[in-house]
Design an enzyme around this catalytic site. Structure first.
Site, short mmCIF file in Angstrom:
data_model
loop_
_atom_site.label_atom_id
_atom_site.label_comp_id
_atom_site.label_asym_id
_atom_site.label_seq_id
_atom_site.Cartn_x
_atom_site.Cartn_y
_atom_site.Cartn_z
N HIS A 1 -49.70 -26.51 -54.23
CA HIS A 1 -51.06 -26.05 -54.55
C HIS A 1 -51.54 -26.70 -55.85
O HIS A 1 -52.69 -27.11 -55.96
CB HIS A 1 -51.08 -24.53 -54.77
CG HIS A 1 -50.66 -23.71 -53.58
ND1 HIS A 1 -49.44 -23.07 -53.52
CD2 HIS A 1 -51.29 -23.42 -52.43
CE1 HIS A 1 -49.36 -22.40 -52.38
NE2 HIS A 1 -50.46 -22.59 -51.69
N HIS B 1 -47.40 -22.82 -55.76
CA HIS B 1 -46.28 -23.70 -56.10
C HIS B 1 -46.84 -25.08 -56.42
O HIS B 1 -48.07 -25.26 -56.44
CB HIS B 1 -45.27 -23.74 -54.95
CG HIS B 1 -45.88 -24.02 -53.61
ND1 HIS B 1 -46.51 -25.20 -53.31
CD2 HIS B 1 -46.01 -23.24 -52.50
CE1 HIS B 1 -46.97 -25.17 -52.08
NE2 HIS B 1 -46.70 -23.97 -51.56
N GLU B 2 -45.96 -26.03 -56.67
CA GLU B 2 -46.40 -27.37 -57.08
C GLU B 2 -47.30 -28.03 -56.04
O GLU B 2 -48.10 -28.90 -56.38
CB GLU B 2 -45.19 -28.27 -57.38
CG GLU B 2 -44.55 -28.00 -58.73
CD GLU B 2 -45.48 -28.33 -59.91
OE1 GLU B 2 -46.12 -29.40 -59.88
OE2 GLU B 2 -45.56 -27.52 -60.84
N MET C 1 -53.77 -19.09 -50.21
CA MET C 1 -53.35 -17.72 -49.94
C MET C 1 -52.42 -17.23 -51.06
O MET C 1 -51.71 -16.22 -50.90
CB MET C 1 -52.66 -17.63 -48.58
CG MET C 1 -53.61 -18.04 -47.45
SD MET C 1 -53.16 -17.39 -45.85
CE MET C 1 -51.57 -18.16 -45.61
N GLN D 1 -54.66 -28.21 -39.62
CA GLN D 1 -55.71 -27.50 -40.36
C GLN D 1 -56.68 -28.50 -40.98
O GLN D 1 -57.91 -28.32 -40.91
CB GLN D 1 -55.07 -26.63 -41.44
CG GLN D 1 -56.04 -26.03 -42.42
CD GLN D 1 -55.37 -25.07 -43.37
OE1 GLN D 1 -55.08 -23.93 -43.00
NE2 GLN D 1 -55.08 -25.51 -44.58
N GLN E 1 -52.08 -32.16 -46.76
CA GLN E 1 -51.61 -32.78 -45.51
C GLN E 1 -50.46 -31.97 -44.91
O GLN E 1 -50.14 -32.09 -43.73
CB GLN E 1 -51.19 -34.23 -45.79
CG GLN E 1 -50.58 -34.99 -44.63
CD GLN E 1 -51.54 -35.16 -43.45
OE1 GLN E 1 -52.75 -35.10 -43.62
NE2 GLN E 1 -50.98 -35.34 -42.26
P1 AMP Z 1 -51.81 -21.93 -48.37
O1 AMP Z 1 -51.78 -21.11 -49.62
O2 AMP Z 1 -50.49 -22.05 -47.69
O3 AMP Z 1 -52.94 -21.57 -47.45
O4 AMP Z 1 -52.13 -23.42 -48.84
C1 AMP Z 1 -53.30 -23.72 -49.56
C2 AMP Z 1 -53.50 -25.21 -49.55
O5 AMP Z 1 -52.38 -25.85 -50.16
C3 AMP Z 1 -53.58 -25.78 -48.12
O6 AMP Z 1 -54.60 -26.78 -48.07
C4 AMP Z 1 -52.21 -26.38 -47.91
O7 AMP Z 1 -52.20 -27.46 -47.00
C5 AMP Z 1 -51.88 -26.85 -49.31
N1 AMP Z 1 -50.42 -26.98 -49.45
C6 AMP Z 1 -49.48 -26.04 -49.17
N2 AMP Z 1 -48.24 -26.53 -49.36
C7 AMP Z 1 -48.40 -27.82 -49.76
C8 AMP Z 1 -47.49 -28.87 -50.11
N3 AMP Z 1 -46.17 -28.69 -50.08
N4 AMP Z 1 -48.01 -30.06 -50.47
C9 AMP Z 1 -49.36 -30.25 -50.49
N5 AMP Z 1 -50.26 -29.31 -50.18
C10 AMP Z 1 -49.79 -28.11 -49.82
#
Ligand code: AMP
Length: 282
Positions: A35, A32-33, A28, A151, A146
């Site tokens: 992603h 950040h690190e 979305m 999810q 994770q």
């Molecule tokens: P989002 O943009 O929040 O939908 O996240 C995109 C993907 O990045 C999802 O699969 C999240 O689980 C993963 N993600 C988000 N934050 C982290 C994190 N701190 N460590 C590892 N993966 C992450």
């Protein structure tokens, strides 16, 4: 790096050479690190890497949360270019959900507890958009964190149930040096809230320490986490859980293999975090 808004251009790039392997990272944005760790893993394992950036309105059950969700597309594209990404799809809402759209993916038991209980309709939105992303990109592998444990479990189930022809890769949680799990929502924390947000990691650590000392009763692990959260004045507990890592059902009795997870409001910002104890879920 191709940056496009259309399904058609993603398809064209994907089908350019059908024999190449593709890794897909759905996001979305406001990267950040966490992603980027998924992007790097995908880069290492595939010929081509695609990233989607789409703040999916149908997975938000609160309008204020959707409106407040941070967006920074240009910066995200710069980061992805540096990481050697081949294709970014950043569609407008009506490219994903054209007028007259009416198809949704609903999973049953696995979406009922935890995030599903607190955020009605959330996983219907997630499963629907990810199914669409899989059909648009036709990835060889798809990368998820994770960090969003339920999810990951829900999407694994969907891939099995609907026979999507791809491999799911679940990557470890990336944390700030002080333990806070990285999240785009962390940007919304004010400075005292940023400090208070450490309570999630502290609670998980406290329960982990109990577990390591042999106090593994699931109810005791939940109480341990709850007490740490309740001691933080800026925190408001949504849920704590000690559940089976695969079925996500709450455990009773001794928890040898357990997903500890929680959702906590810090001010107006809802944060989640988790540990898996007793071996990986995979
Ligand atoms: P989002 O943009 O929040 O939908 O996240 C995109 C993907 O990045 C999802 O699969 C999240 O689980 C993963 N993600 C988000 N934050 C982290 C994190 N701190 N460590 C590892 N993966 C992450």
């Amino acid at each position: 790096m191709i940056v496009t808004t259309t399904v058609q251009e993603v398809r064209a790039a994907r089908r350019d050479d059908p024999w190449l392997t593709w890794g897909l990272i759905p996001t979305m944005g406001t990267l950040h690190e966490g992603h980027l760790s998924l992007v790097r893993r995908a880069r290492a394992e595939n010929d081509r890497v695609g990233v989607s950036i789409f703040v999916n309105p149908i997975q938000f059950n609160r309008r204020d949360d959707l409106d407040a969700y941070p967006r920074q597309l240009e910066r995200d594209c710069e980061l992805l270019r540096t990481e050697g990404v081949d294709l970014v799809w950043a569609p407008p809402e009506d490219e994903v959900y054209p007028p007259g759209y009416q198809t949704y993916v609903d999973l049953e038991q696995i979406t009922l507890p935890l995030e599903g209980a607190s955020r009605p309709g959330h996983f219907r939105g997630v499963a629907t958009v990810v199914a669409k992303l899989f059909n648009v990109f036709e990835p060889t592998r798809a990368y998820f964190g994770q960090k969003d444990a339920q999810q990951a479990a829900v999407l694994r189930q969907m891939v099995r149930d609907l026979a999507f022809n791809l491999e799911m890769v679940i990557c470890p949680i990336v944390r700030e040096p002080d333990g806070l799990a990285m999240s785009s929502r962390n940007l919304r924390l004010k400075s005292d809230e940023r400090q208070a947000a450490l309570v999630l990691h502290r609670a998980l650590k406290a329960a982990e320490s109990e577990w390591q000392q042999g106090r593994r009763e699931a109810g005791h692990l939940r109480t341990t986490m709850q007490q740490v959260i309740e001691a933080e004045p800026l925190a408001r507990l949504d849920y704590v859980s000690a559940a089976d890592p695969i079925s996500l059902q709450e455990l009773a009795g001794n928890a040898e293999h357990v997903l500890l997870s929680m959702a906590v409001f810090i001010g107006a910002v809802r944060l989640i975090d988790n540990f898996v104890l007793g071996g990986q879920t995979e």
